[in-house]
Scaffold this active site. Sequence first.
Site, PDB file in Angstrom:
ATOM      1  N   ASN A 254       2.273 -62.090  -9.960  1.00  0.00           N
ATOM      2  CA  ASN A 254       2.362 -60.715  -9.464  1.00  0.00           C
ATOM      3  C   ASN A 254       3.635 -60.583  -8.628  1.00  0.00           C
ATOM      4  O   ASN A 254       3.790 -61.273  -7.607  1.00  0.00           O
ATOM      5  CB  ASN A 254       1.107 -60.429  -8.619  1.00  0.00           C
ATOM      6  CG  ASN A 254       1.099 -59.019  -8.083  1.00  0.00           C
ATOM      7  OD1 ASN A 254       2.116 -58.540  -7.608  1.00  0.00           O
ATOM      8  ND2 ASN A 254      -0.046 -58.369  -8.127  1.00  0.00           N
TER       9      ASN A 254
ATOM     10  N   GLU B  91     -11.514 -59.537 -14.148  1.00  0.00           N
ATOM     11  CA  GLU B  91     -10.772 -60.402 -13.238  1.00  0.00           C
ATOM     12  C   GLU B  91     -11.643 -60.534 -12.004  1.00  0.00           C
ATOM     13  O   GLU B  91     -11.938 -59.535 -11.324  1.00  0.00           O
ATOM     14  CB  GLU B  91      -9.403 -59.812 -12.881  1.00  0.00           C
ATOM     15  CG  GLU B  91      -8.659 -60.724 -11.898  1.00  0.00           C
ATOM     16  CD  GLU B  91      -7.217 -60.303 -11.654  1.00  0.00           C
ATOM     17  OE1 GLU B  91      -6.565 -59.765 -12.575  1.00  0.00           O
ATOM     18  OE2 GLU B  91      -6.753 -60.522 -10.514  1.00  0.00           O
TER      19      GLU B  91
ATOM     20  N   HIS C 195       5.534 -58.023  -4.427  1.00  0.00           N
ATOM     21  CA  HIS C 195       6.160 -58.208  -3.120  1.00  0.00           C
ATOM     22  C   HIS C 195       7.665 -58.422  -3.186  1.00  0.00           C
ATOM     23  O   HIS C 195       8.344 -58.349  -2.159  1.00  0.00           O
ATOM     24  CB  HIS C 195       5.449 -59.317  -2.345  1.00  0.00           C
ATOM     25  CG  HIS C 195       4.052 -58.894  -1.994  1.00  0.00           C
ATOM     26  ND1 HIS C 195       3.790 -57.703  -1.355  1.00  0.00           N
ATOM     27  CD2 HIS C 195       2.851 -59.445  -2.254  1.00  0.00           C
ATOM     28  CE1 HIS C 195       2.481 -57.557  -1.214  1.00  0.00           C
ATOM     29  NE2 HIS C 195       1.891 -58.601  -1.765  1.00  0.00           N
TER      30      HIS C 195
ATOM     31  N   THR D 284      -5.413 -54.697  -2.118  1.00  0.00           N
ATOM     32  CA  THR D 284      -6.666 -54.297  -2.759  1.00  0.00           C
ATOM     33  C   THR D 284      -7.824 -54.990  -2.052  1.00  0.00           C
ATOM     34  O   THR D 284      -7.922 -56.213  -2.068  1.00  0.00           O
ATOM     35  CB  THR D 284      -6.646 -54.696  -4.248  1.00  0.00           C
ATOM     36  OG1 THR D 284      -5.387 -54.304  -4.795  1.00  0.00           O
ATOM     37  CG2 THR D 284      -7.759 -53.999  -5.006  1.00  0.00           C
TER      38      THR D 284
ATOM     39  N   GLU E 241      -1.628 -53.421 -13.147  1.00  0.00           N
ATOM     40  CA  GLU E 241      -2.803 -53.110 -12.322  1.00  0.00           C
ATOM     41  C   GLU E 241      -2.712 -51.646 -11.935  1.00  0.00           C
ATOM     42  O   GLU E 241      -1.651 -51.166 -11.507  1.00  0.00           O
ATOM     43  CB  GLU E 241      -2.784 -53.953 -11.045  1.00  0.00           C
ATOM     44  CG  GLU E 241      -3.001 -55.421 -11.289  1.00  0.00           C
ATOM     45  CD  GLU E 241      -2.867 -56.226 -10.001  1.00  0.00           C
ATOM     46  OE1 GLU E 241      -2.609 -55.640  -8.928  1.00  0.00           O
ATOM     47  OE2 GLU E 241      -2.989 -57.447 -10.078  1.00  0.00           O
TER      48      GLU E 241
ATOM     49  N   HIS F  56       1.450 -53.892  -9.802  1.00  0.00           N
ATOM     50  CA  HIS F  56       0.461 -52.878  -9.420  1.00  0.00           C
ATOM     51  C   HIS F  56       1.227 -51.595  -9.100  1.00  0.00           C
ATOM     52  O   HIS F  56       1.958 -51.532  -8.112  1.00  0.00           O
ATOM     53  CB  HIS F  56      -0.315 -53.381  -8.198  1.00  0.00           C
ATOM     54  CG  HIS F  56      -1.425 -52.467  -7.767  1.00  0.00           C
ATOM     55  ND1 HIS F  56      -2.300 -52.791  -6.763  1.00  0.00           N
ATOM     56  CD2 HIS F  56      -1.802 -51.236  -8.200  1.00  0.00           C
ATOM     57  CE1 HIS F  56      -3.177 -51.811  -6.609  1.00  0.00           C
ATOM     58  NE2 HIS F  56      -2.886 -50.850  -7.452  1.00  0.00           N
TER      59      HIS F  56
ATOM     60  N   HIS G 119      -6.553 -63.065  -6.354  1.00  0.00           N
ATOM     61  CA  HIS G 119      -6.466 -62.458  -5.020  1.00  0.00           C
ATOM     62  C   HIS G 119      -6.666 -63.523  -3.942  1.00  0.00           C
ATOM     63  O   HIS G 119      -7.708 -64.156  -3.861  1.00  0.00           O
ATOM     64  CB  HIS G 119      -7.476 -61.326  -4.788  1.00  0.00           C
ATOM     65  CG  HIS G 119      -6.935 -60.312  -3.805  1.00  0.00           C
ATOM     66  ND1 HIS G 119      -6.869 -60.547  -2.455  1.00  0.00           N
ATOM     67  CD2 HIS G 119      -6.382 -59.090  -4.003  1.00  0.00           C
ATOM     68  CE1 HIS G 119      -6.321 -59.514  -1.857  1.00  0.00           C
ATOM     69  NE2 HIS G 119      -6.004 -58.607  -2.776  1.00  0.00           N
TER      70      HIS G 119
ATOM     71  N   ARG H 287       4.215 -47.703  -3.163  1.00  0.00           N
ATOM     72  CA  ARG H 287       4.776 -48.393  -1.997  1.00  0.00           C
ATOM     73  C   ARG H 287       5.607 -49.618  -2.374  1.00  0.00           C
ATOM     74  O   ARG H 287       6.445 -50.060  -1.613  1.00  0.00           O
ATOM     75  CB  ARG H 287       3.681 -48.782  -1.010  1.00  0.00           C
ATOM     76  CG  ARG H 287       2.821 -49.927  -1.454  1.00  0.00           C
ATOM     77  CD  ARG H 287       1.900 -50.383  -0.354  1.00  0.00           C
ATOM     78  NE  ARG H 287       0.836 -49.426  -0.100  1.00  0.00           N
ATOM     79  CZ  ARG H 287      -0.384 -49.791   0.325  1.00  0.00           C
ATOM     80  NH1 ARG H 287      -0.661 -51.057   0.550  1.00  0.00           N
ATOM     81  NH2 ARG H 287      -1.316 -48.894   0.517  1.00  0.00           N
TER      82      ARG H 287
ATOM     83  N   ARG I 137       0.958 -48.459  -7.563  1.00  0.00           N
ATOM     84  CA  ARG I 137       0.017 -47.757  -6.674  1.00  0.00           C
ATOM     85  C   ARG I 137       0.324 -46.271  -6.649  1.00  0.00           C
ATOM     86  O   ARG I 137       1.462 -45.857  -6.884  1.00  0.00           O
ATOM     87  CB  ARG I 137       0.113 -48.327  -5.253  1.00  0.00           C
ATOM     88  CG  ARG I 137      -0.310 -49.777  -5.142  1.00  0.00           C
ATOM     89  CD  ARG I 137      -0.321 -50.214  -3.692  1.00  0.00           C
ATOM     90  NE  ARG I 137      -1.489 -49.699  -3.008  1.00  0.00           N
ATOM     91  CZ  ARG I 137      -2.589 -50.405  -2.755  1.00  0.00           C
ATOM     92  NH1 ARG I 137      -2.670 -51.664  -3.096  1.00  0.00           N
ATOM     93  NH2 ARG I 137      -3.609 -49.859  -2.141  1.00  0.00           N
TER      94      ARG I 137
END
Length: 236
Positions: A6, A150, A9, A100, A69, A42, A190, A48, A44
């Site tokens: 992922n 998941e 970041h 999340t 996602e 992801h 996660h 963000r 969102r």
Amino acid sequence: MLLGVNIDHVATLRNARGGDEPDVLTAAKICEECGASSITTHLREDRRHIKDNDVSNIKRIIKTNLNLEMAVTDEMQAIALKYKPHSVCLVPEKRQEVTTEGGLDAASQIQRLSEFIVPLKNAGIEVSLFIDPAREQVEAAAKSGAQFVELHTGSYSLAYKTINESKEFKKLKEAAKIAHDFGLGVNAGHGLNYKNVIRMHDIPGLYELNIGHSIISRAVFVGLEQAVNEMLELVK
Ligand code: PXP
């Protein structure tokens, strides 16, 4: 087991200054070249970190799978149908949350999910639901027509090396078994890091782990290539 990385970041860091560094496309390429089985982003509602054009650009340049996602909204469904990622992972989304927080409550919205999933599957997109490791959620995922779940490993990750670890781990193992019995593929993610990831090998049949924060954090010190390679060694 496979590793999906992922890269949200990387975009978080980029957006901190509003420019284009660090470049998320370069990050996606490095992860892919190391052997990540998918690149996860992801998108969102508040954009963000990952932006719409990141999704389209990543989809364009990577050869491996793009896993998107997203929340269960009409806007996100339209975006998925436009960019056609390999897979979508449906997640709950609260505007103020840092990340999340819990799994999708599939059990309370089976009908809504069933209708939401049909056009995605018809477009050839694989659908996964990000759920807590609980029987009713796994059953609901199966009834909704999703092909994968998941399992949310957040509680296990937080409990790692505490008295609650075995209880949380057991929930994951049992949920994976139930999901497999329903014919679902099982991923997990996660909060996984270079230490707690090891126990994922004790869950039979896990297909792919999705890991972000720990890899990007380690990359700050050792570089992304090494951070991904080290995690791949643990996951393989
Ligand atoms: N899987 C899902 C569905 C997520 O929402 C996240 C966080 O974006 C992850 C996996 C990765 O979590 P982490 O960044 O803690 O590794």
